[in-house]
Scaffold this motif. Sequence first.
Motif, PDB file in Angstrom:
ATOM      1  N   VAL A 273      21.415 -56.356  -2.436  1.00 43.36           N
ATOM      2  CA  VAL A 273      21.998 -54.853  -3.557  1.00 43.36           C
ATOM      3  C   VAL A 273      21.335 -55.304  -4.909  1.00 43.36           C
ATOM      4  CG1 VAL A 273      23.802 -54.493  -4.197  1.00 43.36           C
ATOM      5  CG2 VAL A 273      23.827 -55.011  -2.295  1.00 43.36           C
ATOM      6  N   LYS A 274      20.426 -53.665  -5.137  1.00 41.35           N
ATOM      7  CA  LYS A 274      20.355 -53.931  -6.120  1.00 41.35           C
ATOM      8  C   LYS A 274      20.961 -53.254  -7.810  1.00 41.35           C
ATOM      9  CE  LYS A 274      17.727 -48.878  -5.807  1.00 41.35           C
ATOM     10  NZ  LYS A 274      16.539 -48.667  -5.302  1.00 41.35           N
ATOM     11  N   SER A 275      22.258 -52.566  -6.279  1.00 39.64           N
ATOM     12  CA  SER A 275      23.389 -52.142  -8.322  1.00 39.64           C
ATOM     13  C   SER A 275      24.488 -51.457  -7.162  1.00 39.64           C
ATOM     14  CB  SER A 275      22.889 -50.987  -8.576  1.00 39.64           C
ATOM     15  OG  SER A 275      22.757 -49.380  -7.720  1.00 39.64           O
ATOM     16  N   ILE A 276      25.997 -51.023  -8.078  1.00 41.00           N
ATOM     17  CA  ILE A 276      26.770 -51.059  -6.687  1.00 41.00           C
ATOM     18  C   ILE A 276      27.817 -49.712  -7.972  1.00 41.00           C
ATOM     19  CG2 ILE A 276      29.007 -51.988  -7.220  1.00 41.00           C
ATOM     20  CD1 ILE A 276      28.581 -54.522  -7.099  1.00 41.00           C
ATOM     21  N   VAL A 277      28.134 -49.059  -6.832  1.00 43.27           N
ATOM     22  CA  VAL A 277      28.524 -47.132  -7.275  1.00 43.27           C
ATOM     23  C   VAL A 277      30.145 -47.277  -6.679  1.00 43.27           C
ATOM     24  CG1 VAL A 277      29.000 -45.614  -6.903  1.00 43.27           C
ATOM     25  CG2 VAL A 277      26.272 -46.489  -7.492  1.00 43.27           C
ATOM     26  N   PHE A 278      31.295 -47.872  -7.222  1.00 43.39           N
ATOM     27  CA  PHE A 278      32.489 -47.797  -7.469  1.00 43.39           C
ATOM     28  C   PHE A 278      32.651 -46.486  -7.148  1.00 43.39           C
ATOM     29  CE2 PHE A 278      35.875 -50.760  -5.659  1.00 43.39           C
ATOM     30  CZ  PHE A 278      36.601 -50.003  -5.018  1.00 43.39           C
ATOM     31  N   SER A 279      33.806 -45.572  -6.275  1.00 47.37           N
ATOM     32  CA  SER A 279      34.021 -44.014  -5.492  1.00 47.37           C
ATOM     33  C   SER A 279      35.595 -44.364  -5.129  1.00 47.37           C
ATOM     34  CB  SER A 279      33.110 -43.221  -4.405  1.00 47.37           C
ATOM     35  OG  SER A 279      33.850 -42.680  -3.996  1.00 47.37           O
ATOM     36  N   GLY A 280      36.314 -44.038  -5.550  1.00 50.75           N
ATOM     37  CA  GLY A 280      37.780 -43.484  -5.387  1.00 50.75           C
ATOM     38  C   GLY A 280      38.940 -43.097  -6.415  1.00 50.75           C
ATOM     39  N   VAL A 281      39.882 -42.931  -5.797  1.00 51.26           N
ATOM     40  CA  VAL A 281      40.985 -42.420  -6.256  1.00 51.26           C
ATOM     41  C   VAL A 281      41.344 -43.483  -7.568  1.00 51.26           C
ATOM     42  CG1 VAL A 281      41.559 -41.039  -4.839  1.00 51.26           C
ATOM     43  CG2 VAL A 281      42.951 -42.832  -5.016  1.00 51.26           C
ATOM     44  N   ALA A 282      42.921 -42.929  -8.135  1.00 51.97           N
ATOM     45  CA  ALA A 282      43.320 -43.531  -9.433  1.00 51.97           C
ATOM     46  C   ALA A 282      44.146 -42.416 -10.125  1.00 51.97           C
ATOM     47  CB  ALA A 282      41.940 -43.794 -10.778  1.00 51.97           C
ATOM     48  N   GLY A 283      44.586 -44.026 -11.321  1.00 51.42           N
ATOM     49  CA  GLY A 283      45.955 -42.804 -11.738  1.00 51.42           C
ATOM     50  C   GLY A 283      45.444 -42.551 -13.288  1.00 51.42           C
ATOM     51  N   GLY A 284      45.622 -41.302 -13.887  1.00 45.56           N
ATOM     52  CA  GLY A 284      45.584 -40.812 -15.023  1.00 45.56           C
ATOM     53  C   GLY A 284      46.027 -41.533 -16.545  1.00 45.56           C
ATOM     54  N   ILE A 285      46.168 -42.123 -17.525  1.00 48.17           N
ATOM     55  CA  ILE A 285      46.410 -42.451 -18.036  1.00 48.17           C
ATOM     56  C   ILE A 285      46.574 -41.379 -19.499  1.00 48.17           C
ATOM     57  CG2 ILE A 285      46.593 -44.630 -19.917  1.00 48.17           C
ATOM     58  CD1 ILE A 285      46.997 -45.083 -16.825  1.00 48.17           C
TER      59      ILE A 285
ATOM     60  N   GLY B 250      22.872 -39.699   0.335  1.00 48.13           N
ATOM     61  CA  GLY B 250      22.180 -38.712  -1.012  1.00 48.13           C
ATOM     62  C   GLY B 250      20.693 -39.251  -1.550  1.00 48.13           C
ATOM     63  N   GLY B 251      20.250 -39.123  -0.767  1.00 41.96           N
ATOM     64  CA  GLY B 251      18.825 -39.876  -0.384  1.00 41.96           C
ATOM     65  C   GLY B 251      18.277 -41.340  -1.137  1.00 41.96           C
ATOM     66  N   LYS B 252      19.626 -41.839  -0.608  1.00 43.79           N
ATOM     67  CA  LYS B 252      19.568 -43.450  -1.158  1.00 43.79           C
ATOM     68  C   LYS B 252      19.629 -44.388   0.132  1.00 43.79           C
ATOM     69  CE  LYS B 252      18.139 -42.482  -5.333  1.00 43.79           C
ATOM     70  NZ  LYS B 252      17.893 -40.853  -5.329  1.00 43.79           N
ATOM     71  N   LYS B 253      19.287 -45.606  -0.447  1.00 39.66           N
ATOM     72  CA  LYS B 253      19.019 -46.184   0.835  1.00 39.66           C
ATOM     73  C   LYS B 253      20.875 -47.234   0.270  1.00 39.66           C
ATOM     74  CE  LYS B 253      15.760 -46.102   3.670  1.00 39.66           C
ATOM     75  NZ  LYS B 253      16.193 -45.795   5.317  1.00 39.66           N
ATOM     76  N   VAL B 254      21.741 -47.302   1.356  1.00 39.04           N
ATOM     77  CA  VAL B 254      22.606 -47.743   0.520  1.00 39.04           C
ATOM     78  C   VAL B 254      23.589 -48.368   1.645  1.00 39.04           C
ATOM     79  CG1 VAL B 254      23.351 -45.785  -0.473  1.00 39.04           C
ATOM     80  CG2 VAL B 254      24.482 -45.801   1.955  1.00 39.04           C
ATOM     81  N   VAL B 255      24.474 -49.619   1.300  1.00 43.58           N
ATOM     82  CA  VAL B 255      25.674 -50.207   2.331  1.00 43.58           C
ATOM     83  C   VAL B 255      26.330 -49.950   1.766  1.00 43.58           C
ATOM     84  CG1 VAL B 255      25.511 -51.805   0.523  1.00 43.58           C
ATOM     85  CG2 VAL B 255      26.388 -52.572   3.121  1.00 43.58           C
ATOM     86  N   LEU B 256      27.024 -49.158   2.660  1.00 46.36           N
ATOM     87  CA  LEU B 256      28.717 -48.603   2.519  1.00 46.36           C
ATOM     88  C   LEU B 256      29.702 -49.300   3.064  1.00 46.36           C
ATOM     89  CD1 LEU B 256      30.102 -46.449   1.280  1.00 46.36           C
ATOM     90  CD2 LEU B 256      30.197 -45.127   3.695  1.00 46.36           C
ATOM     91  N   PHE B 257      31.010 -50.030   2.772  1.00 44.01           N
ATOM     92  CA  PHE B 257      31.917 -50.717   2.677  1.00 44.01           C
ATOM     93  C   PHE B 257      33.507 -50.354   2.266  1.00 44.01           C
ATOM     94  CE2 PHE B 257      29.803 -53.295  -0.157  1.00 44.01           C
ATOM     95  CZ  PHE B 257      30.478 -53.614  -0.973  1.00 44.01           C
ATOM     96  N   LEU B 258      34.419 -50.431   2.462  1.00 44.79           N
ATOM     97  CA  LEU B 258      35.751 -50.860   2.089  1.00 44.79           C
ATOM     98  C   LEU B 258      36.050 -52.421   0.781  1.00 44.79           C
ATOM     99  CD1 LEU B 258      38.135 -49.727   5.190  1.00 44.79           C
ATOM    100  CD2 LEU B 258      37.260 -48.338   2.347  1.00 44.79           C
TER     101      LEU B 258
ATOM    102  N   GLU C 150      10.021 -58.075   3.034  1.00 42.86           N
ATOM    103  CA  GLU C 150      11.269 -58.383   2.305  1.00 42.86           C
ATOM    104  C   GLU C 150      12.060 -57.422   2.006  1.00 42.86           C
ATOM    105  OE1 GLU C 150      12.200 -59.872  -0.662  1.00 42.86           O
ATOM    106  OE2 GLU C 150      10.385 -61.618  -0.204  1.00 42.86           O
ATOM    107  N   PRO C 151      13.040 -57.769   3.143  1.00 42.40           N
ATOM    108  CA  PRO C 151      14.733 -56.541   3.068  1.00 42.40           C
ATOM    109  C   PRO C 151      14.638 -55.772   1.717  1.00 42.40           C
ATOM    110  CG  PRO C 151      15.490 -58.261   3.224  1.00 42.40           C
ATOM    111  CD  PRO C 151      13.586 -59.543   2.500  1.00 42.40           C
ATOM    112  N   GLU C 152      14.358 -54.099   2.329  1.00 44.72           N
ATOM    113  CA  GLU C 152      14.434 -53.425   1.340  1.00 44.72           C
ATOM    114  C   GLU C 152      15.984 -53.324   0.582  1.00 44.72           C
ATOM    115  OE1 GLU C 152      13.711 -48.912   0.630  1.00 44.72           O
ATOM    116  OE2 GLU C 152      14.297 -49.269   2.739  1.00 44.72           O
ATOM    117  N   LYS C 153      15.992 -53.689  -0.924  1.00 49.41           N
ATOM    118  CA  LYS C 153      17.190 -53.574  -1.618  1.00 49.41           C
ATOM    119  C   LYS C 153      18.109 -52.313  -1.482  1.00 49.41           C
ATOM    120  CE  LYS C 153      16.444 -56.674  -4.429  1.00 49.41           C
ATOM    121  NZ  LYS C 153      15.803 -57.134  -6.048  1.00 49.41           N
ATOM    122  N   ARG C 154      18.929 -52.466  -1.741  1.00 46.92           N
ATOM    123  CA  ARG C 154      19.723 -50.507  -0.974  1.00 46.92           C
ATOM    124  C   ARG C 154      20.984 -50.952  -2.244  1.00 46.92           C
ATOM    125  NH1 ARG C 154      20.172 -48.761   3.920  1.00 46.92           N
ATOM    126  NH2 ARG C 154      18.569 -50.184   5.736  1.00 46.92           N
TER     127      ARG C 154
END
Length: 301
Positions: free
Chosen positions: A94-106, A65-73, A24-28
Amino acid sequence: MRQIARVSIGMGLLGLALPAAAAEPEKRIAVISAFEPEWIALQKAMTGTSEQVINGNRFLLGTLGGKKVVLFLSGVSMTNAAMTTQLALDRFPVKSIVFSGVAGGIDPKLDVGDVVVADTWAEYLESAFGRKTADGFVPPHRDDGAANLASYGMMFPRTVGVVRAGNPRYERRVWFDADPAMLAVAKAMPPVTLKRCSDSLCLKAQPRVIVGGHGVSGPVFMDNAEYRQYLFKTFDAQVLDMETAAVAHVAYSNAVPFIAFRSLSDLAGGDPGENQARAFYPLASENSALVVTAFLKALPE
């Protein structure tokens, strides 16, 4: 003789080695950024990286961070974010999703550099434009699911329709929640020291990590003080961007756990002078990447 021969042949077949079942492919964990500065900040901490290109989109497979990931834009804006997230879910385990980015403060209590980990997200421009009458603007029909959300002139917030894996019943929602277990890890992980200065600029105060609250997303670069106040009052929003709610929507539809980390590059119209995004998005990108990397380290296998 024929019977004996058949038995001999059968025994011979039993002795043949069968091919091993494919592993089985390793989940990322899918780690997503909206545009390149955010993506580059995360790549600095990746190891064992390989690349796949699908429909022109680059997917980096490795360890973060010690975890298998697939990183993309994701690409900037809601349609790009939904399209690339679904593409990743269709092509990778894919087993979970983490979003990283910038934003505007409200939220007026927040400032540039702070990292917000909202526990729920809405598509704030999902709306009906009302008809102007002598008594004011009137929406074409009432949307009970968003009846508690005030209009902004002719713009009346609406729910968005969605179906979900395992539950084909069509439903309408305003909010899409981050995964409770992932939020618990974000709350409990060791403190992260965020950057206060870039190469040439420093913030007035040390940035903080805030877990909880509301985020909103829409296909608009928002830089309007009046509308900022409306979003804070109506949606109780802490942070605003152009992608996260679309990713949260796709995650919900696919029943995949999701969380987002957004660092403030500007105040969406509440800046003391001109919009600060161009000056501070490199620092904000680095701060978001720092928190995401720390989160992945703290995340249980």
